[in-house]
Scaffold this active site. Structure first.
Site, PDB file in Angstrom:
ATOM      1  N   GLY A 231       0.559  -1.117   0.158  1.00 37.07           N
ATOM      2  CA  GLY A 231      -0.043  -0.077  -0.020  1.00 37.07           C
ATOM      3  C   GLY A 231       0.797   1.191   0.099  1.00 37.07           C
TER       4      GLY A 231
ATOM      5  NE  ARG B 171       0.073   1.697  -6.767  1.00 36.79           N
ATOM      6  CZ  ARG B 171      -1.148   1.706  -7.025  1.00 36.79           C
ATOM      7  NH1 ARG B 171      -1.500   3.158  -7.366  1.00 36.79           N
ATOM      8  NH2 ARG B 171      -1.900   0.830  -6.806  1.00 36.79           N
TER       9      ARG B 171
ATOM     10  CE  LYS C 261      -3.131   0.476 -10.125  1.00 36.30           C
ATOM     11  NZ  LYS C 261      -4.301   0.978 -11.145  1.00 36.30           N
TER      12      LYS C 261
ATOM     13  CB  ALA D 194      -1.455  -0.776  15.227  1.00 37.02           C
TER      14      ALA D 194
ATOM     15  CG  ASN E 229      -5.504   5.163  15.532  1.00 36.79           C
ATOM     16  OD1 ASN E 229      -4.294   5.992  15.367  1.00 36.79           O
ATOM     17  ND2 ASN E 229      -6.640   6.030  15.805  1.00 36.79           N
TER      18      ASN E 229
ATOM     19  CG  HIS F 122     -12.449   7.777  10.636  1.00 34.49           C
ATOM     20  ND1 HIS F 122     -13.136   7.471  11.753  1.00 34.49           N
ATOM     21  CD2 HIS F 122     -10.881   7.353  10.662  1.00 34.49           C
ATOM     22  CE1 HIS F 122     -12.299   6.780  12.561  1.00 34.49           C
ATOM     23  NE2 HIS F 122     -10.902   6.930  11.864  1.00 34.49           N
TER      24      HIS F 122
ATOM     25  CE  LYS G 134     -12.169   3.738   9.410  1.00 35.32           C
ATOM     26  NZ  LYS G 134     -10.972   3.142   9.318  1.00 35.32           N
TER      27      LYS G 134
ATOM     28  N   GLY H  44     -11.860   0.617  12.967  1.00 31.44           N
ATOM     29  CA  GLY H  44     -11.173  -0.430  14.103  1.00 31.44           C
ATOM     30  C   GLY H  44     -10.891   0.456  15.514  1.00 31.44           C
ATOM     31  CB  THR H  45      -9.866   3.567  16.605  1.00 27.38           C
ATOM     32  OG1 THR H  45      -8.840   3.636  15.749  1.00 27.38           O
ATOM     33  CG2 THR H  45      -9.687   4.488  17.925  1.00 27.38           C
TER      34      THR H  45
END
Length: 265
Positions: free
Chosen positions: A9, A11, A37, A125, A127, A155, A159, A165-166
């Protein structure tokens, strides 16, 4: 020891910020990018180029490992990609550091088992912000005394998962000290579906998605005649970098599965 780090990830906005932080860290080296890609392209100072200059992009983690032998795979992708990435990394002896939320409990348990079998660390994690982790810990402490809780997480509108997740992690931490019970009026009437948010053992989680936001969470704890509000705001992705670097460093010191940055602070 220089820790060799690959990024899945790289990019993305979070990934490019992490790549810069890792490159600047004196004890780390950004050795390869895992992507779906652009195999054979290169990332040079956050820009994707075809010329062989910078850090190479791979679509195969096995090929990346053969070429660079990374110690850690920092995964900042999405819930669909992160689980297979982590499985492959552990099989190769690469320590996953996962900053993507959305893994199921079953997937987390499977990764924990794989780490035990392989004898290497995986750090999950939800966060990476140190301030956000402290907010979660403070909220869990407060819930010993103020057991009526609502969580509002806010957020950016790109998202994918809700609740965040937090927020889920915060609710889990509070649940460990809070006696489950319903909040509000026992005969409460909800006239619009979802108006009261998601329910976690009687607690409520509300998700807000708007352009202009990054990552924000407020925990409200109510008592007789009083309200405690614990809030954290991240205004820039740089706020996550101290936690990213901490997690990478701790991953090479552990040999087990670590669920939550609060375990390391």
């Amino acid at each position: 020891m220089t820790i060799r780090v690959a990024i899945a990830g790289a990019r993305g906005r979070m990934g490019s910020t992490a790549a810069a932080a890792i490159t600047e860290a004196p004890d780390m080296e950004f050795v390869g990018a895992l992507d779906y890609k652009y195999d054979g392209w290169y990332i040079n100072e956050g820009t994707l180029i075809e010329k062989a200059h910078g850090v190479r992009v791979y679509t195969s983690l096995a090929e990346l490992y053969q070429a660079h032998q990374p110690d850690v795979l920092l995964d900042l992708t999405d819930p669909e990609a992160v689980f297979p990435n982590a499985q492959k990394a552990i099989a190769l002896g690469i320590r996953p550091v996962i900053g993507t939320s959305g893994l199921t409990l079953e997937e987390i348990n499977q990764l924990q088992l794989l780490c035990e079998q392989k004898g290497i660390a995986c750090i999950l994690a939800p966060n990476f912000s140190i301030g956000a982790v402290l907010m979660m810990k403070f909220a869990a402490q407060a819930a010993h005394y103020l057991g009526d809780v609502e969580i509002i997480e806010m957020h950016h509108d790109r998202k994918l998962d809700a609740p965040s997740g937090t927020a889920v992690k915060t609710a889990d931490m509070i649940s460990s000290v809070r006696t489950p019970h319903l909040q509000g009026h026992p005969d409460e009437q909800v006239n619009a579906y979802g108006a009261r948010g998601a329910d976690v053992q009687g607690m409520k989680i509300h998700s807000v998605r708007l352009p202009g936001l990054l990552a924000h969470q407020q925990v409200l704890l109510g008592g007789e005649g009083e309200l405690l509000s614990i809030r954290h705001d991240s205004f820039d992705r740089k706020s996550f970098m101290p936690g990213v670097l901490l997690s990478i460093r701790e991953s090479v010191r552990h040999q087990d599965f670590v669920n939550g940055l609060e375990q390391l602070i």
